[in-house]
Design an enzyme around this catalytic site. Sequence first.
Site, PDB file in Angstrom:
ATOM      1  N   ASP A  19      47.033 -61.951  34.620  1.00  0.00           N
ATOM      2  CA  ASP A  19      48.239 -62.165  33.832  1.00  0.00           C
ATOM      3  C   ASP A  19      48.294 -61.089  32.766  1.00  0.00           C
ATOM      4  OD1 ASP A  19      47.325 -63.559  31.041  1.00  0.00           O
ATOM      5  OD2 ASP A  19      46.105 -64.358  32.689  1.00  0.00           O
ATOM      6  N   ASP A  51      53.674 -71.636  28.675  1.00  0.00           N
ATOM      7  CA  ASP A  51      52.415 -71.436  27.957  1.00  0.00           C
ATOM      8  C   ASP A  51      52.402 -72.308  26.705  1.00  0.00           C
ATOM      9  OD1 ASP A  51      50.207 -70.536  26.570  1.00  0.00           O
ATOM     10  OD2 ASP A  51      50.748 -68.418  26.632  1.00  0.00           O
ATOM     11  N   GLU A  53      49.936 -73.490  23.899  1.00  0.00           N
ATOM     12  CA  GLU A  53      48.621 -73.317  23.296  1.00  0.00           C
ATOM     13  C   GLU A  53      48.730 -73.327  21.784  1.00  0.00           C
ATOM     14  OE1 GLU A  53      46.985 -69.114  23.508  1.00  0.00           O
ATOM     15  OE2 GLU A  53      48.367 -69.055  25.214  1.00  0.00           O
TER      16      GLU A  53
END
Length: 286
Positions: A85, A174, A176
Site C-alpha cells: 500500500d 482507514d 486508525e
Amino acid sequence: MTVLRSGFPHRPARSLATVAGALLAILSLLLGLPSAAGAQTPRRAPEPAHPGQDWAGSQIAKHEGTAVGTAPPTSGLAASVEGVDVSSHNGNVAWSTLWNSGVRFAYVKATESTSYTNPYFAQQYNGSYNVGMIRGAYHFATPNTSSGAAQANYFVDHGGGWSKDGRTLPGALDMEYNPYGATCYGLSAAGLVNWMKDWFATYKARTGRDAVVYTSTGWWKQCTGNSSAFGAVNPLWIPRYGSSAGELPAGWGFHTIWQYTSSGPTVGDHNRFNGAYDRLQALANG
C-alpha cells in the site's frame, strides 16, 4: 445637539448598547463562546493540516509500540498473495520493480477528509494497474471533520470508485488513531460506529460494493468498544508488524489482508492477502 460638560457629543444609550452587543457577538463567534442568547456556535474540527503524512498504519507504530518489521514466515499458510500500500509520501513508485519482486496487488491512498487528494494518485493507481497488478483505493478517515456520507462521496468522486473489470478491489476505509488530536476523534463508541455505518452505506449506494475496513485491534477496542457490527459484511485489513496477524477485532473470524511490515517510503508498506490468487480476483470481481 446636546453637549456634555466634557465637550463631547452625547450618544443615546441605545446606540452604545447596540455597538457593545455587536462587538460581543463578534468576539463570541471568533472564540466559539456562547452568544448572549445562550446558543452555542457549532464548531467543526479544522481540516487536516498534514494529510500527506497520514497513511494506512502511519499512526499504528506511534500508539501500539510496533516497529518496522520484516517479512513473516510463510510456513503454515495454505496460500497467500503479496501486496503493497502506498500514499503520497512514497512519491512516484517503481511499479515494475515491485512486480518483478512478486507483488501482485496494491492499495493506494486517494483521499482524506473532504479536502485532500493524493497528488501522486494517478501514477500510483494507474501505474500499478498497468504493470498487471490488481489495485484498489483507500480513504483516510477523519470522523470529526465531516459526516461519513460526505467523506464517502468525496472518496468516490476522487478516485475511490469501483468497476467490475477483474482488477479493481473495493474501496477501503482507514480507521486508525487520530493524527491531529483525540485518539477517537472526540466521538463516543456509538458515534464512531454510526459514522462508519454512514460511510459504508454511502459507498455501497454509490458503487454497489461493500468496502474493506483497515483497522488495528487496539484502536478498535478502544474507540468502538470492540464493536461486532461490521465483521459479517466488510472484509478486514489488519496491521500488525510481527510473525502473525494476531488477535482480530470482534466480529471477524479471519482477516482478508494483513499489513505485516512498514518498510519505509521507497517501497510502501507490505501486505499479504489471505488466500490464493483466484480468491483475490474474486474479491475484485465482487
